[in-house]
Motif scaffolding. Structure first.
Motif, PDB file in Angstrom:
ATOM      1  N   GLY A  78       2.539   5.578  -9.720  1.00  0.00           N
ATOM      2  CA  GLY A  78       1.749   5.120  -8.574  1.00  0.00           C
ATOM      3  C   GLY A  78       0.624   4.195  -8.989  1.00  0.00           C
ATOM      4  O   GLY A  78       0.107   3.427  -8.170  1.00  0.00           O
ATOM      5  N   SER A  79       0.232   4.252 -10.266  1.00  0.00           N
ATOM      6  CA  SER A  79      -0.856   3.379 -10.725  1.00  0.00           C
ATOM      7  C   SER A  79      -0.387   1.921 -10.861  1.00  0.00           C
ATOM      8  O   SER A  79      -1.208   1.015 -11.000  1.00  0.00           O
ATOM      9  N   ARG A  81       0.472  -0.918  -9.004  1.00  0.00           N
ATOM     10  CA  ARG A  81       0.245  -1.235  -7.589  1.00  0.00           C
ATOM     11  C   ARG A  81       1.298  -2.189  -7.050  1.00  0.00           C
ATOM     12  O   ARG A  81       1.619  -3.183  -7.698  1.00  0.00           O
ATOM     13  N   THR A 114       6.541   5.276  -3.831  1.00  0.00           N
ATOM     14  CA  THR A 114       6.145   4.432  -2.688  1.00  0.00           C
ATOM     15  C   THR A 114       5.702   5.316  -1.519  1.00  0.00           C
ATOM     16  O   THR A 114       4.672   5.055  -0.882  1.00  0.00           O
ATOM     17  N   LYS A 116       4.685   8.555  -1.718  1.00  0.00           N
ATOM     18  CA  LYS A 116       3.491   9.373  -2.049  1.00  0.00           C
ATOM     19  C   LYS A 116       2.216   8.551  -2.043  1.00  0.00           C
ATOM     20  O   LYS A 116       1.145   9.055  -1.720  1.00  0.00           O
ATOM     21  N   GLU A 117       2.364   7.253  -2.345  1.00  0.00           N
ATOM     22  CA  GLU A 117       1.193   6.360  -2.334  1.00  0.00           C
ATOM     23  C   GLU A 117       0.946   5.778  -0.940  1.00  0.00           C
ATOM     24  O   GLU A 117       0.056   4.946  -0.773  1.00  0.00           O
ATOM     25  N   ARG A 119       2.759   3.712   0.712  1.00  0.00           N
ATOM     26  CA  ARG A 119       3.065   2.285   0.787  1.00  0.00           C
ATOM     27  C   ARG A 119       4.325   2.088   1.633  1.00  0.00           C
ATOM     28  O   ARG A 119       5.038   3.033   1.916  1.00  0.00           O
TER      29      ARG A 119
END
Ligand SMILES: Cc1cc2nc3c(=O)[nH]c(=O)nc-3n(C[C@H](O)[C@H](O)[C@H](O)COP(=O)(O)O)c2cc1C
Length: 194
Positions: A78-79, A81, A114, A116-117, A119
């Motif tokens: 997730g880091s 971006r 995607t 979990k973040e 997005r």
């Protein structure tokens, strides 16, 4: 405008010309978007069946390509971006994997990340007809925040070729990321004279 970073996942459902056209159009907008490609073994098989091509041709159209078995690659975190991910076409197996969080390959892991973040995740889910299992998974995915964008035919735009239909779907996918598709005809309201 900032360049968008988009992960493009290709799984083994029918619809390889859609993946092809999407990558082609994103390539033509290199100033607006960079693509990170992950494809499954099933996708390679379906690509050969549907287009006679090997994945190397697709690879040439992407900015970055990852091995689907490399779950340590950048899109696994997730880091890393991104502006989101498109799975085109999305098989029912891959949809089931994302819906259940069973991330045993990079494509599934990237889709999981995607979500979990929070997005944008666009799934060009393709099967016909759809079973109750498929519908349940797609319903759950929609509830989890994914956009279910099946490659269905439209007739209101008067398509005169298969290319026109492919461009219409591609336009709808790109619209999800604020990008304008080539030859994408938007509905401008009903002709008053009809
Ligand atoms: C020519 C061909 C067409 C296929 N079309 C579909 C399809 O439209 N939808 C689907 O869910 N699976 C389809 N499949 C089956 C998937 O490829 C198969 O379930 C595969 O295991 C999916 O794995 P993947 O999601 O990891 O790519 C097709 C297979 C082949 C060989």
């Amino acid at each position: 405008m900032d360049k968008k970073r988009i992960i493009v996942g290709i799984s083994g459902a029918s619809g390889m010309p859609l993946a092809w056209e999407l990558l082609r159009q994103l390539r033509a907008r290199r100033d607006q978007a960079e693509t990170h490609l992950i494809y499954t073994e099933g996708a390679a098989r379906t690509l050969l069946q549907e287009t006679g091509q090997t994945p190397q041709v697709l690879e040439k159209m992407a900015d970055y390509v990852y091995d689907n078995q490399n779950i340590g690659a950048a899109p696994a975190s997730g880091s890393f971006r991104t502006d989101g991910m498109i799975v085109v076409p999305c098989s029912m197996k891959t949809a089931a994997g994302i819906a259940s969080g069973y991330s045993d390959n990079l494509l599934l892991r990237a889709a999981d990340v995607t979500l979990k973040e929070r997005r944008r995740l666009v799934l060009v889910a393709r099967e016909c007809p759809l079973s109750t299992i498929h519908l349940r998974n797609l319903y759950e995915l929609s509830r989890y925040g994914a956009v279910i964008l099946p490659p269905v035919l439209s007739f209101y735009n008067h398509p005169d070729s298969l290319d026109c239909c492919i461009r219409h779907i591609t336009g709808k996918i790109l619209d999800m990321f604020g990008l304008e598709g080539e030859g994408y005809r938007r509905w401008e309201g009903m002709d008053e004279n009809l």
